[in-house]
Design an enzyme around this catalytic site. Structure first.
Site, PDB file in Angstrom:
ATOM      1  N   ALA A 153       0.832  -1.207   0.000  1.00 35.15           N
ATOM      2  CA  ALA A 153       0.000   0.000   0.000  1.00 35.15           C
ATOM      3  C   ALA A 153       0.861   1.250   0.000  1.00 35.15           C
ATOM      4  O   ALA A 153       0.585   2.223  -0.705  1.00 35.15           O
ATOM      5  CB  ALA A 153      -0.938  -0.009   1.204  1.00 35.15           C
ATOM      6  N   ASP A 154       1.940   1.227   0.805  1.00 38.60           N
ATOM      7  CA  ASP A 154       2.890   2.345   0.802  1.00 38.60           C
ATOM      8  C   ASP A 154       3.535   2.506  -0.569  1.00 38.60           C
ATOM      9  O   ASP A 154       3.690   3.621  -1.078  1.00 38.60           O
ATOM     10  CB  ASP A 154       3.994   2.092   1.831  1.00 38.60           C
ATOM     11  CG  ASP A 154       3.530   2.313   3.258  1.00 38.60           C
ATOM     12  OD1 ASP A 154       3.037   3.407   3.548  1.00 38.60           O
ATOM     13  OD2 ASP A 154       3.672   1.402   4.075  1.00 38.60           O
ATOM     14  N   ILE A 155       3.952   1.385  -1.153  1.00 40.82           N
ATOM     15  CA  ILE A 155       4.649   1.441  -2.439  1.00 40.82           C
ATOM     16  C   ILE A 155       3.717   1.929  -3.536  1.00 40.82           C
ATOM     17  O   ILE A 155       4.115   2.714  -4.409  1.00 40.82           O
ATOM     18  CB  ILE A 155       5.242   0.063  -2.768  1.00 40.82           C
ATOM     19  CG1 ILE A 155       6.343  -0.279  -1.765  1.00 40.82           C
ATOM     20  CG2 ILE A 155       5.785   0.018  -4.187  1.00 40.82           C
ATOM     21  CD1 ILE A 155       6.801  -1.727  -1.814  1.00 40.82           C
ATOM     22  N   GLY A 174       3.373   5.666  -2.973  1.00 44.36           N
ATOM     23  CA  GLY A 174       4.601   6.344  -3.361  1.00 44.36           C
ATOM     24  C   GLY A 174       4.805   6.370  -4.863  1.00 44.36           C
ATOM     25  O   GLY A 174       5.301   7.357  -5.420  1.00 44.36           O
TER      26      GLY A 174
END
Length: 397
Positions: free
Chosen positions: A184-186, A189
């Site tokens: 989810a972060d990737i 980002g």
């Protein structure tokens, strides 16, 4: 403000004389932590942007302390910190806040992944920053967006995987599992990075700085659209099938006679017929009513897997790979994560670079795309506050 190729550098040469990478001359100020925002800014640094990472006193980005496996540097920070300058500012202090505003005066891009409420209280949400600094492309990355019923909810990667339904798809049978990376972060980002590039292009063409607002949930929801549409329109969620596929068969990891495994996938009828003929030695199986088309093969995927592994039992892993390659069937090894560090394809293509970090030096991967160059320097991983004095001196010029 560094917004054009005619900006004069500290040496007196124009930026046009020094341009070597696409974002040379672009200044990024990043008030970031963990993964999502640092992943976006790391990619901007790879393309030549000057990324000034603003960190809090007493520890900085908490990803620095995730582990200490790389000679005292965390593995996460080695991945995400490359090519940046670290400046320690106390933003609760009037002088620290004034220094941040001075940085924003010189910035082209500002990235933060504070919670929406914290960003608003500090006047660092995209709208507030752009009101004070109209030239800045202000990017805010949040878990669930700036408004709506979950705007104030904490949003760690695991939680967003759960909210999005991703964990419902991942695992095997009744066993659910999260994805083994901070996906989810990737995702967030990645969208922040590409959206900032688009906003820089827009500013160059039209002289207007657009804000960039990215939600982890919305980024991951986009990546989940295929199974989402499948579930909405079929009335049933795709089954969790480990390495196998919910809508394609045969597909996944198959055990061979020496106890090894091969990964392969059959995507169409031509490949299915070659698999039956060359690999399984049974061309008549291709027309068996139980497996004659993709829908039937998926419906009987467990039976088909057992049949294939029964045939594979007579061969070693290498022999099965050779047969699959002979049949022009997509095949791969089931490697461990440590194997990636010495993967022959990455080595052959020169994908690793030596990267200095506070504890020494380690190999990191080149970005998937960068300007062709035999010896491109992607910079090192900064110690906490390593560049505070030099950056503040630059502000005072």
């Amino acid at each position: 403000m560094t917004t054009s190729a005619t900006t004069t550098s500290a040496t007196g040469a124009s930026a046009a004389d020094a341009l070597r990478r696409p974002l040379d001359g672009i200044v990024v100020v990043a008030l970031e932590q963990a993964v999502a925002a640092p992943f976006a800014s790391r990619q901007l640094a790879d393309l030549g942007a000057r990324v000034i990472k603003v960190e809090r006193p007493g520890g900085g980005d908490f990803a620095r302390a995730y582990d200490s496996h790389v000679d005292g540097t965390s593995s996460a920070f080695l991945w995400l910190g490359r090519g940046k300058e670290s400046v320690v500012l106390d933003l609760k202090d009037d002088d620290g806040r004034a220094r941040l505003e001075s940085l924003l005066e010189r910035a082209d891009v500002f990235i933060q992944n504070l919670s929406p409420s914290a960003a608003r209280r500090a006047g660092l949400d995209p709208d507030a920053v752009q009101e004070r600094h109209p030239h800045v492309i202000a990017c805010g990355i949040s878990g669930y967006g700036e408004d709506g019923p979950m705007a104030t909810a904490k949003a760690y990667d695991l939680l967003v995987q759960g909210e999005s339904g991703l964990i419902d798809l991942t695992g095997d049978g009744d066993v659910q599992a999260k994805v083994g990376i901070s996906i989810a972060d990737i995702a967030a980002g990645s969208y922040a990075y590409s959206s900032i590039l688009a906003a820089l292009h827009h500013r160059l063409r039209f002289g207007e700085a657009l804000p960039v607002k990215i939600s982890m949930l919305e980024a991951l929801a986009e990546w989940l659209s295929y199974p989402l549409h499948y579930a909405l329109h079929s009335g049933a969620a795709p089954l969790r099938r480990g390495t196998s596929h919910a809508t394609i068969a045969p597909y996944g990891a198959f055990v061979t006679g020496d106890g090894g495994q091969v990964l392969f996938a059959v995507q169409n009828d031509r490949e299915w017929r070659r698999l039956c003929d060359i690999v399984l030695g049974d061309p008549e199986l291709a027309d068996d009513p139980r497996y004659v088309d993709q829908q039937n093969r998926v419906a009987r995927a467990d039976d088909l897997e057992a049949l294939i592994e029964e045939r594979f039992a007579a061969f070693t892993t290498d022999e099965v790979r050779a047969l699959l390659e002979q049949a022009d069937i997509a095949v791969a090894r089931l490697n461990g994560i440590r194997d990636l560090g010495d993967h022959p394809q990455l080595r052959a293509r020169g994908r690793w670079v030596d990267t200095p970090h506070p504890g020494g030096s380690a190999e990191t991967l080149r970005p998937p795309w960068s300007v062709p160059a035999e010896a491109q320097d992607f910079g090192g991983v900064p110690a906490l506050g390593e560049h505070t004095d030099s950056v503040l001196a630059w502000l005072d010029q």
